[in-house]
Design an enzyme around this catalytic site. Structure first.
Site, short mmCIF file in Angstrom:
data_model
loop_
_atom_site.label_atom_id
_atom_site.label_comp_id
_atom_site.label_asym_id
_atom_site.label_seq_id
_atom_site.Cartn_x
_atom_site.Cartn_y
_atom_site.Cartn_z
N HIS A 7 0.83 -1.21 0.00
CA HIS A 7 0.00 0.00 0.00
C HIS A 7 0.86 1.26 0.00
CE1 HIS A 7 0.44 -0.74 4.45
NE2 HIS A 7 0.51 0.58 4.52
N GLU A 43 -8.44 4.51 9.74
CA GLU A 43 -7.95 4.28 8.38
C GLU A 43 -8.99 3.62 7.49
OE1 GLU A 43 -4.77 1.30 9.67
OE2 GLU A 43 -5.65 0.35 7.92
N GLN A 60 -3.91 3.33 1.55
CA GLN A 60 -4.28 3.37 2.97
C GLN A 60 -4.46 4.84 3.35
OE1 GLN A 60 -1.15 2.49 5.85
NE2 GLN A 60 -2.60 1.37 7.14
N HIS A 84 3.85 7.29 3.80
CA HIS A 84 4.78 6.15 3.74
C HIS A 84 4.41 5.23 2.59
CE1 HIS A 84 1.49 4.46 6.30
NE2 HIS A 84 1.80 3.31 5.73
N GLU A 134 7.35 0.70 5.19
CA GLU A 134 6.70 -0.33 6.01
C GLU A 134 6.84 -1.68 5.31
OE1 GLU A 134 2.58 0.70 6.61
OE2 GLU A 134 2.07 -1.23 7.53
N1 CMX Z 1 8.46 10.32 6.03
C1 CMX Z 1 9.70 10.88 5.92
N2 CMX Z 1 10.37 11.44 6.96
C2 CMX Z 1 9.74 11.43 8.16
C3 CMX Z 1 8.47 10.86 8.34
C4 CMX Z 1 7.82 10.30 7.22
N3 CMX Z 1 6.61 9.77 7.31
N4 CMX Z 1 8.10 10.99 9.65
C5 CMX Z 1 9.12 11.63 10.25
N5 CMX Z 1 10.11 11.89 9.35
C6 CMX Z 1 11.36 12.63 9.60
C7 CMX Z 1 11.06 13.99 10.18
O1 CMX Z 1 10.83 14.94 9.15
C8 CMX Z 1 12.30 14.29 10.98
O2 CMX Z 1 13.31 14.77 10.13
P1 CMX Z 1 14.21 16.05 10.53
O3 CMX Z 1 14.94 15.60 11.77
O4 CMX Z 1 15.10 16.22 9.34
O5 CMX Z 1 13.25 17.16 10.78
C9 CMX Z 1 12.71 12.92 11.49
O6 CMX Z 1 12.10 11.95 10.62
C10 CMX Z 1 12.23 12.66 12.91
O7 CMX Z 1 10.83 12.93 12.91
P2 CMX Z 1 9.99 13.45 14.16
O8 CMX Z 1 8.92 14.35 13.65
O9 CMX Z 1 10.90 13.95 15.25
O10 CMX Z 1 9.25 12.14 14.62
P3 CMX Z 1 9.76 10.92 15.45
O11 CMX Z 1 11.23 10.72 15.37
O12 CMX Z 1 9.10 10.97 16.79
O13 CMX Z 1 9.01 9.75 14.61
C11 CMX Z 1 9.12 7.92 13.13
C12 CMX Z 1 9.39 9.42 13.31
C13 CMX Z 1 9.39 7.55 11.69
C14 CMX Z 1 10.03 7.13 14.09
C15 CMX Z 1 7.61 7.69 13.50
O14 CMX Z 1 6.80 8.44 12.61
C16 CMX Z 1 7.19 6.24 13.46
O15 CMX Z 1 7.42 5.48 14.40
N6 CMX Z 1 6.56 5.79 12.32
C17 CMX Z 1 6.12 4.42 12.20
C18 CMX Z 1 4.69 4.24 12.64
C19 CMX Z 1 3.70 4.96 11.77
O16 CMX Z 1 4.04 5.76 10.91
N7 CMX Z 1 2.37 4.67 12.02
C20 CMX Z 1 1.28 5.25 11.26
C21 CMX Z 1 0.90 4.40 10.07
C22 CMX Z 1 0.27 3.09 10.49
C23 CMX Z 1 0.09 2.09 9.36
O17 CMX Z 1 0.68 2.24 8.30
O18 CMX Z 1 -0.65 1.11 9.58
CO CO Z 2 0.74 1.57 6.34
#
Ligand code: CMX
Ligand code: CO
Length: 147
Positions: A7, A43, A60, A84, A134
């Site tokens: 997705h 979602e 998604q 993502h 993912e």
């Molecule tokens: N795509 C690209 N970059 C991303 C991002 C994304 N989706 N999310 C965060 N970032 C970047 C930020 O821009 C930031 O970069 P800079 O330091 O250059 O500014 C850096 O990563 C850190 O981001 P943050 O805002 O401080 O956020 P966190 O570190 O707390 O979290 C992450 C980032 C990826 C660890 C967190 O979003 C995560 O755990 N994601 C996985 C879970 C998820 O996304 N769940 C929702 C979807 C569920 C599903 O698909 O079913």
């Molecule tokens: Co997803």
């Protein structure tokens, strides 16, 4: 082995409006909806096509359930849009361990529960050229109550 695009995850502020946009513009219908409290999302999965490995590809659509969730925080900074991508595999455990061994941060020790009873994990976007990635293993047919 990663065998398909499972997705594309799209962050939105209003799930119902966004579902209507995809229906009215492209004719895509909702295949499944759920709330995942652990991930902080409401979602909708829109099935685009079945794939040769018995799986499928979806959009998604993700509405945050709380501002401090991954999608909520991301949307605060970026607005609505592509959040993502997700690759499908029959073996999320093995594939994520192989990828971890290449020095890429895998966010979870063990895969967690995603849409439709799937098992999911994420790779850190900073190790993947800015793309939150993912990995998904779909539930076995019949394993999940809703289809
Ligand atoms: N795509 C690209 N970059 C991303 C991002 C994304 N989706 N999310 C965060 N970032 C970047 C930020 O821009 C930031 O970069 P800079 O330091 O250059 O500014 C850096 O990563 C850190 O981001 P943050 O805002 O401080 O956020 P966190 O570190 O707390 O979290 C992450 C980032 C990826 C660890 C967190 O979003 C995560 O755990 N994601 C996985 C879970 C998820 O996304 N769940 C929702 C979807 C569920 C599903 O698909 O079913
Ligand atoms: Co997803």
């Amino acid at each position: 082995m990663l065998t398909r695009i499972d997705h594309i995850g799209i962050a939105c502020r209003d799930l119902d409006k966004t579902v209507e946009f995809y229906r009215a513009t492209y004719g895509f219908e909702v295949f499944h909806t759920e709330v995942n409290e652990e991930q902080g999302v409401r979602e909708a999965m829109l099935k685009i096509n079945d794939t040769g490995d018995g799986g499928a590809s979806y959009l998604q659509l993700l509405e945050p359930t709380r501002p401090d969730s991954a999608v909520g925080k991301w949307m605060e900074k970026n607005g609505e849009g592509v959040h993502h991508i997700a690759f499908g595999t029959a073996d999320v455990d093995g594939d994520s361990e192989d990828i971890r061994a290449k020095g890429i941060r895998v966010l979870y020790e063990q895969p967690r529960i995603g849409s439709m009873g799937s098992r999911i994990t994420f790779l850190h976007p900073k190790d993947c050229g800015g793309v939150l990635t993912e990995l998904v293993t779909a539930a076995e047919p019949g394993e999940h109550g809703e289809h």
